[in-house]
Design a protein around this motif. Sequence first.
Motif, PDB file in Angstrom:
ATOM      1  N   GLN A  63       0.802  -1.221   0.000  1.00 29.13           N
ATOM      2  CA  GLN A  63       0.000   0.000   0.000  1.00 29.13           C
ATOM      3  C   GLN A  63       0.837   1.275   0.000  1.00 29.13           C
ATOM      4  OE1 GLN A  63      -3.215  -0.106   3.090  1.00 29.13           O
ATOM      5  NE2 GLN A  63      -2.241  -2.048   3.604  1.00 29.13           N
ATOM      6  N   PHE A  64       1.907   1.279   0.786  1.00 27.90           N
ATOM      7  CA  PHE A  64       2.595   2.536   1.053  1.00 27.90           C
ATOM      8  C   PHE A  64       4.028   2.575   0.508  1.00 27.90           C
ATOM      9  CE2 PHE A  64      -0.494   1.953   4.562  1.00 27.90           C
ATOM     10  CZ  PHE A  64      -1.347   2.996   4.251  1.00 27.90           C
ATOM     11  N   ARG A  65       4.944   1.878   1.167  1.00 28.67           N
ATOM     12  CA  ARG A  65       6.365   1.984   0.828  1.00 28.67           C
ATOM     13  C   ARG A  65       7.083   0.790   1.423  1.00 28.67           C
ATOM     14  NH1 ARG A  65       5.313   4.866   5.337  1.00 28.67           N
ATOM     15  NH2 ARG A  65       6.673   4.513   7.150  1.00 28.67           N
ATOM     16  N   ASN A  66       8.302   0.553   0.976  1.00 27.69           N
ATOM     17  CA  ASN A  66       9.145  -0.464   1.595  1.00 27.69           C
ATOM     18  C   ASN A  66       9.598   0.024   2.962  1.00 27.69           C
ATOM     19  OD1 ASN A  66       9.000  -2.305  -0.492  1.00 27.69           O
ATOM     20  ND2 ASN A  66      10.824  -1.533  -1.511  1.00 27.69           N
ATOM     21  N   LEU A  67       9.499  -0.837   3.949  1.00 21.97           N
ATOM     22  CA  LEU A  67       9.907  -0.478   5.305  1.00 21.97           C
ATOM     23  C   LEU A  67      11.416  -0.621   5.456  1.00 21.97           C
ATOM     24  CD1 LEU A  67       7.081  -2.258   7.318  1.00 21.97           C
ATOM     25  CD2 LEU A  67       7.483   0.204   7.237  1.00 21.97           C
ATOM     26  N   ASN A  68      12.027   0.359   6.122  1.00 22.62           N
ATOM     27  CA  ASN A  68      13.455   0.325   6.425  1.00 22.62           C
ATOM     28  C   ASN A  68      13.615   0.312   7.941  1.00 22.62           C
ATOM     29  OD1 ASN A  68      16.172   0.664   6.827  1.00 22.62           O
ATOM     30  ND2 ASN A  68      16.376   2.481   5.554  1.00 22.62           N
ATOM     31  N   PRO A  69      13.977  -0.829   8.533  1.00 25.24           N
ATOM     32  CA  PRO A  69      14.055  -0.921   9.999  1.00 25.24           C
ATOM     33  C   PRO A  69      15.086   0.011  10.629  1.00 25.24           C
ATOM     34  CG  PRO A  69      14.128  -3.101   8.975  1.00 25.24           C
ATOM     35  CD  PRO A  69      14.297  -2.106   7.889  1.00 25.24           C
ATOM     36  N   GLU A  70      15.984   0.576   9.811  1.00 24.02           N
ATOM     37  CA  GLU A  70      16.979   1.500  10.346  1.00 24.02           C
ATOM     38  C   GLU A  70      16.388   2.879  10.621  1.00 24.02           C
ATOM     39  OE1 GLU A  70      20.094   1.577   7.473  1.00 24.02           O
ATOM     40  OE2 GLU A  70      20.970  -0.330   8.112  1.00 24.02           O
ATOM     41  N   ILE A  71      15.234   3.176  10.021  1.00 18.97           N
ATOM     42  CA  ILE A  71      14.585   4.477  10.190  1.00 18.97           C
ATOM     43  C   ILE A  71      13.616   4.387  11.366  1.00 18.97           C
ATOM     44  CG2 ILE A  71      13.066   6.182   9.106  1.00 18.97           C
ATOM     45  CD1 ILE A  71      14.154   5.236   6.407  1.00 18.97           C
ATOM     46  N   LEU A  72      13.652   5.395  12.231  1.00 19.62           N
ATOM     47  CA  LEU A  72      12.884   5.350  13.473  1.00 19.62           C
ATOM     48  C   LEU A  72      11.389   5.164  13.237  1.00 19.62           C
ATOM     49  CD1 LEU A  72      13.211   5.551  16.532  1.00 19.62           C
ATOM     50  CD2 LEU A  72      12.845   8.024  16.341  1.00 19.62           C
ATOM     51  N   LYS A  75      10.798   1.624  12.121  1.00 18.41           N
ATOM     52  CA  LYS A  75      11.023   0.743  13.274  1.00 18.41           C
ATOM     53  C   LYS A  75       9.767   0.701  14.148  1.00 18.41           C
ATOM     54  CE  LYS A  75      13.784   0.426  17.509  1.00 18.41           C
ATOM     55  NZ  LYS A  75      14.821   1.076  18.342  1.00 18.41           N
ATOM     56  N   LYS A  76       9.143   1.859  14.334  1.00 19.67           N
ATOM     57  CA  LYS A  76       7.911   1.926  15.149  1.00 19.67           C
ATOM     58  C   LYS A  76       6.784   1.151  14.485  1.00 19.67           C
ATOM     59  CE  LYS A  76       5.264   3.632  18.464  1.00 19.67           C
ATOM     60  NZ  LYS A  76       3.948   3.171  18.052  1.00 19.67           N
ATOM     61  N   VAL A  77       6.678   1.230  13.149  1.00 20.05           N
ATOM     62  CA  VAL A  77       5.646   0.471  12.434  1.00 20.05           C
ATOM     63  C   VAL A  77       5.829  -1.028  12.682  1.00 20.05           C
ATOM     64  CG1 VAL A  77       4.803  -0.198  10.146  1.00 20.05           C
ATOM     65  CG2 VAL A  77       5.288   2.209  10.629  1.00 20.05           C
ATOM     66  N   ILE A  78       7.060  -1.503  12.585  1.00 14.73           N
ATOM     67  CA  ILE A  78       7.353  -2.924  12.787  1.00 14.73           C
ATOM     68  C   ILE A  78       7.050  -3.331  14.226  1.00 14.73           C
ATOM     69  CG2 ILE A  78       9.188  -4.670  12.793  1.00 14.73           C
ATOM     70  CD1 ILE A  78      10.489  -3.018  10.496  1.00 14.73           C
ATOM     71  N   GLU A  79       7.419  -2.475  15.184  1.00 10.66           N
ATOM     72  CA  GLU A  79       7.138  -2.779  16.594  1.00 10.66           C
ATOM     73  C   GLU A  79       5.634  -2.860  16.846  1.00 10.66           C
ATOM     74  OE1 GLU A  79      10.915  -1.137  19.144  1.00 10.66           O
ATOM     75  OE2 GLU A  79       9.315   0.296  18.660  1.00 10.66           O
TER      76      GLU A  79
END
Length: 424
Positions: A63-72, A75-79
Amino acid sequence: MNKDQRIIELDKIKSSKQPYKYDDIIYRGEKKLMPVYEINLDYLVYNKYNGRILSMVKSFERQFRNLNPEILTDKKVIEDFLWDSKPDRNRTTMTDLRDYGQKRVGIVTRDGIIIDGNRRSSLINRIANEDNRYPAYFKAIILDDTLDDSPQEIMRLETSYQMGEDEKLDYNPIEKYLKCKDLIEVGFSPGNIAEMMGEKEPRVNEWLSIMKLMDNYLNDLGYEGIYTRLDKREGQFVDLDKYLKKYDSGTAMVDWAYAKSDISDLKAICFDYIRAQYEGKEFRAIATPSKKESFFCKEKVWNKFKEEHFKNIDPINEKEFTVDELREKEPEGDLSEILKVRDADWTNATRGLLKGNLNKSQRLLDDVNEENSPMVLLRRAKDTLSSVNTELEAFYRDENVLTIIKEINKISWDFQQVIKKKNK
């Protein structure tokens, strides 16, 4: 902290710190006793494609974008995904972590990607943010390889630890299907996957087939890649996959010569009932390969059921907004939520029609099954007529009622004539 910085910090830990303890790990086909270190959470990043939240991450990225776990922010989305995957279980684990600390160690790559322990590390981070007295450290084995050095071997290790243990029972049902699909796409065989997951190869092939059917369902609706729309629908896909395989290979349960196009109609209708979240006996009645329990197995019942379904549902489908039209109306909206509302609106519009057709077809199926037992059918007809409330205005005001009564009288008269003729 980027990849190179994480490698420097983790290498320092391995070269200068005493291990917390040692633990066994099976890596590259060997059982090894490896050191466990206490690692600052700042040196680690989540594996966004870990098996626990695969459907959520893929749906988000579609839907939106590729997630980058290095970006705060990412990271919050993944958490949040890790928390939402099992909130009750997470609360229990947090209490245990507060009282007793981390009991099960994790596994991380040399560049700090968490291979096993994403959920636990996220909970430790949550506790540390709430209470600065709690140590923000994760106990883990540090592999000698980065993810880029040995992607397949690390995927093998990750799958074995996440999906090959009893803990996989705690995962959302869709995740195992997605994990199998991903592993096939990067070159693992069904046999490889079975070994990693502690399953038999036929079971993995079954999961791959079910995943293909799920993708087919999503694509038909325009929901490609939005795997969260499969929630609470696993059982129906498991059943439908078995039914379709039976009909594709041929079965003696069916009393007519159906064609491939008939199987396509069956799948399309079942997809509608899955969308409306019909399950259990009602869903099985449509397609289960059974001489007495299935609409599809009785030509007379199936033709009436199919005709009624398409006559009722096609006009509703034609009026429904497409996914692209909904996206244009709400360009900033969460597509998962938009589609959830779309499905709910469709279900509200069709539920009565779907239910009515099911009930009518079930009665017809019962009649067809009993057509060689005239007393059963006659008693059922008598009981049905006896239950009609003649005091209702709908009974004596509706002109169609008198027409039906005349038709019933004619049928009764014809029955009497048949009996007289046969008994002469």
